[in-house]
Enzyme design. Sequence first.
Site, PDB file in Angstrom:
ATOM      1  CG  ASP A 406      -1.649   1.188   1.444  1.00 13.48           C
ATOM      2  OD1 ASP A 406      -2.233   1.634   0.448  1.00 13.48           O
ATOM      3  OD2 ASP A 406      -1.701   1.702   2.562  1.00 13.48           O
ATOM      4  CG  PHE A 556     -14.467   9.860   1.303  1.00 15.30           C
ATOM      5  CD1 PHE A 556     -13.994  10.525   0.184  1.00 15.30           C
ATOM      6  CD2 PHE A 556     -13.957   8.610   1.601  1.00 15.30           C
ATOM      7  CE1 PHE A 556     -13.020   9.963  -0.609  1.00 15.30           C
ATOM      8  CE2 PHE A 556     -12.991   8.038   0.806  1.00 15.30           C
ATOM      9  CZ  PHE A 556     -12.524   8.722  -0.295  1.00 15.30           C
ATOM     10  NE  ARG A 610      -2.388  10.081   0.297  1.00 13.46           N
ATOM     11  CZ  ARG A 610      -3.364   9.539   0.981  1.00 13.46           C
ATOM     12  NH1 ARG A 610      -4.230  10.297   1.588  1.00 13.46           N
ATOM     13  NH2 ARG A 610      -3.481   8.251   1.068  1.00 13.46           N
TER      14      ARG A 610
END
Lengths: 1096, 339
Positions: A406, A556, A610
């Site tokens: 990850d 979200f 990000r």
Amino acid sequence: SALSILANLTHVICAFGRDERRVDSRTIYVGHRPCPATDTFIPPKFCDNRIVSSKYTVWNFLPKNLFEQFRRIANFYFLIIFLVQVIVDTPTSPVTSGLPLFFVITVTAIKQGYEDWLRHKADNEVNKYLVTVLEDGRRARKESEKIKVGDVVEVVEDETFPCDLILLQSSREDETCFVTTASLDGESNHKTHYTVPDTEKGLESLSATVECEQPQPDLYKFVTFFSLCVVSLRSLGPENLLLKGATLKNTQKIYGVAVYSGMETKMALNYQGKSQKRSVVEKSINAFLLVYLCILVSKALVCTTLKYVWQSQPGQEEPWYNQKTQKEKDANLYLNMFTDFLSFMVLFNFIIPVSMYVTVEMQKFLGSFFISWDKDFFDPEIQEGALVNTSDLNEELGQVEYVFTDKTGTLTQNSMEFIECCIDGFQYKNRDSSTELDGFCVTDGPVSMLQQKAGREEEELFLRALCLCHTVQVKESTGQEDWVGDQVDGVLGLDGEMVHPAELRGFIASSPDEVALVKGAMKYGFTFLGMESKNMRVMNRDKDVETYELLHVLNFDPVRRRMSVIVRSKCGDIMLFCKGADSSIFPRVRQEEVDRISMHVERNATEGYRTLCVAYKLLSSEEYAQADAGLREARLALDDREEKLMAVYNQVETGMSLIGATAVEDRLQEEAAETMEALQRAGMKVWSTCYACRLFQRGTELLELTVRTLEDGGRRREERLHEVLSAFSFSPRSWTSAKQDYGFIIDGATLSLVFNSSPDSSHYKSLFLQICQNCTTVLCCRMAPLQKAQIVNMVKNSKGSPITLSIGDGANDVSMILEAHIGIGIKGKEGRQAVRNSDYAIPKLKHLKKLLLGHGHLYYVRIAHLVQYFFYKNLCFILPQFLYQFFCGSSQQPLYDAAYLTMYNICFTSMPILAYSLLEQHICMEVLMSNATLYRDVAKNAMLRWSPFLYWTLLGVYQGLLFFFGVRFLFSNPALQDNGQVFGNWSYGTIVFTVLVFTVTLKLAMDTRHWTWINHFVIWGSLAFYMFFSFFWGGIIWPFLRQQRLYFVFANMLRSVSAWLVIILLILLSLLPEILLLVLRKPRWPHSRQVRYTHI
Amino acid sequence: MMKEELETTNRPDNTAFTQQRLPAWQPMLSAGIVIPGFVLIGLAFIGIGVALFITSQNITVLEKDYTGVETTSDCYKCSNPSDKNCTCKLEFSLSTLFEGPVFFYYGLSNYFQSQRSYGASKDEYQLSGDLDYFKTPISACSPYQYDANQNPIVPCGSLANSMFNDTFKLYQIVNGTKKLVPFDGKGIAWWTDYNIKYRNPSVTPLKNAFNGTVKPSFWSKPAYELDTSDPSNNGFVNQDFLVWMRRAALPDFRKLYRRITEGDYARGLPAGNYSLEIAYNYPVLSFGGRKKVVFSNVSWMGGKNQFLGIAYLVVGSLCVVMSMVMLIVYAKFKFPEDD
């Protein structure tokens, strides 16, 4: 109204359903007070609040535990052997196999009993815990296990909830309470839960019913109707449910009604053991076992056949000196054959030793301590070392072929920093170290000061969006600042010098990105001050406080990959702010806006930041009314609420305008790149589930397969996909010959296209896999948790079933961790869920290198050697016994004494191999770590494949033949003493056995490359013990034995020079080929001694 | 800095054991050790081999089959099992002195003393003199547990029942007259068997202990009459019996019968003609067995056994040859040595 009709309908249906016993929802009467309006009050029966995690009780322990133990195939096999020995007249007494079996079973039972006792204790602690329950208005103390569904329970701060509760009343003014669910899903951030509206009136008199679904394990799903006696109906969701196991925080006390109790709580339903992972070595063992079982059966068959063939010769059926008993004469021939067969099985059953299982288990159990003891895994920051959740997979660490990692928190530190934003196509960067100049726009200095490229209007809108579109809470400063350091997610204070010291505050959020964004906005002058009863307060650049009423939060979720808020400003404008991944925002905004920003987003993404896009939309009051109604309706839905909500969300989040994008940096963990490089050099293929962490070494040719590349042609994606995949796989590049490394990039959307696009999906899948397997690095970006697991699964089940390892730190990695052969959790900032579900947990990514290259390699070598050695030593143990059958009329006469048969695997030869398998370092740790390519030597189960197995088997056969026939030739004249006396059969066996014990021990000594004092002790100690035992065993007339077979046999043997000479000769001769190989094999790695010295 | 000094309970112990850093000896077999080692071992083996071989060569063995299969044999007449109390003669001559002490063995072939049921068919408690087991022998002795009248058999079992019962007398023919060569029946069984493992019941006379029992069916006389001349060689501690009870490992075996250590023959059997008188009782032809007598002297390594000497010579030369091969290999490829 429509709602109450619906409610009544539901009531009717539910009542109906209850009668029909097809209940899919349960009705709970708060405080056990029936609703006057409803018909007859039937107190429903629910289970009590007792938690039972223990497996056994005092009464069922023995039968249940025995049953479970004998379900293991090995134990069952030994039980059968034991029973055969008891029933049939066999050469060895039942003790020889019964004793080891009894030992194994007892030890296991004690271990499991102890573990269960601990569970009982823990259960009791929970069950006997005193809680306060409101009974008819009075507060009563009760044991937790006596809580019934419908009880109103009081919980005070820092207590855990005793069962699943619906929050009725909170001591906080805003009718909320905070909980942490660290022990449930590992998320230690504070979550806000809400009381049921309109229950302010006294709880004593509250009579209401709760209509909720039957217990189900999903922690985040809860659909309930709460009705205050028909009058009003509320729909409740997970935000009203307090889960057992969660802890109350920041709230003095709350009252809640128990809805699920005991084993029906969500925690209990979630408490299901993971399925056990089995290592490849174990599969190899089973394969070898099968071979040995075949050997065993064929030996028994050969002997049985031989016996009857031999007996058919004249005079041998029943020589006068050995006549049969009447019983034997009467017995059926075929029955005799069968019992003979069983007897031979028993005689040779030592070839599959019980002790191997014990030793392997012990090796794994003890060996795993070395991992948790390793101080190199100790991280001073979190004050923790490595954690071993399962010891079954130690050796698998040395076999990893694919590493799935990850990105966030694993490769990176998961401490987010706001790097830059892009407003309306203009870049704003606020970084001192910014040396990077690009053709686009250059910024120097804080944005707030100068170079305002976008209009002030846009800028402020963007910053407001950042301040409003989130679920961050402001931690009220209560003076106790120390928790800040412990707070896992949290963030804490600010480092920018522009911040007023008085505003030093902590933010609490479920994801660090959100905090980084809020902090980023703060840098640019907009500060989020917190919530004040549904009003969000923001301080703008001019130090004015603006308030916005928060109307809706569109949460979200990983499918939408965006979140929105709907707020109403002071002046009555209703605005929707939305932020999310570019792929989820771009289709919902105008194309020209996208063009302006997408370049920045791309660039930031490739740099490994990000990125999030921010969009907004002004809602007219009609639009809002429609959206509001839709949202409320969807939230009330009892069925398919999720889908309905999603539909409304999607409907609301359209036609927005893009106002900007943000870039947040998540710094790489220390030594992440080096670790990854080492793993690659070790022959592992590294797949990362996110973009750009210097995984690509220089000179790697990149193949990209993303939505962007697919859309280049402007054709249908499927067509492009087919084209690209074929191009990659059939291109003239020949994968094998070229030295070129390839990297492959694919994103989530394309992956789902690959997996489930068309009927050709399986074709694509194999093409995809083919490409991936030829690349050293594969990046999969923008993946949903399930997709991660899907990829792992695909690789796991591909040809050759490679060993996969998943490493992650968050709850979103759990599926991947559980799917892979080995799951590794990082003790990171995203809670403990990954750690809990993992097989091994380490504090930092860099520790992976030592875990795999060091420990993994060593454990593999150790256990592989252990397994091969065990089979080998039992083969050369039993082979002479088999051969002896040719010299005793196939009469199942054991060659060795029963004590030797039993003790061989338990005492004489078990300790050296155990010590070896715990301590051996054929190459020392430093060399293994610095020389990553050594890992390739043991790749693909190299030491447990058929060729090494064959080698060991041949060695065993060679030595077994040598032992037997060497002594056989010696015994052509059994007068071996200088006094002319002769030796008998037990002397024969003892000589063979002595040679055997010495040979197999010395063979191990020769294989030992790393002699610690423990190795010396156990190897020489075992031999000494053998000598001592043999003397002792043969030196005394044992009162409990009828047959004193070995009386003075050993001592007499030692008196014979010939016996000595033959023992020495046979030991040397059987080790000779090994010594030759050892000498002639060129050392392949630098001698470890040198390296160790240079290190010191 | 502060943090590193901070010792916490969580920190793993920094001991050599937990960190897998125990001081260790890491032997490397290098050519410098192995080649001389091999030469030394080889030479030592060759030395031992030569000694063994010569010793074995010096042992004299005289082996005679007396089963009586060949019609020419004197024992042919006895080979008919129905013929009881048959005696036959085996004559041989020695041209030189048969050096003593001479050990006299009898040998049986194709005789499976090593069969499990055969070996298990005895009662060790009985044989250690426990009178309880005289009345009720262990069932493993079956079919030699009780006789047809349900009298217990002592000693019970096939092993005891089938005790070898040929007897031998050796005469030297001196001037046409037979001179008995004295046999020594002591010291043919293991000392521990004779003194500890097998015991007669402590009943005097021994015969009384056997009241109510019967002798094994194959035996001509009961156990307490095995050697009436010497009470310390009678009953269960009769050395012939003990020798028989120690089961042979292989189907072709020999057992020590007598030693020739006394009188004129203490130095050995002088050259001359000898006649062995055999009381032929033991039937072996029914199962294809053979009987033989073996005269042998022994050395420090026991009886004659060429195998050991030859094996040592072969292995020793093998070691030397291998060291040569290794030397050549090393000289040619010159592996880098670590020192």
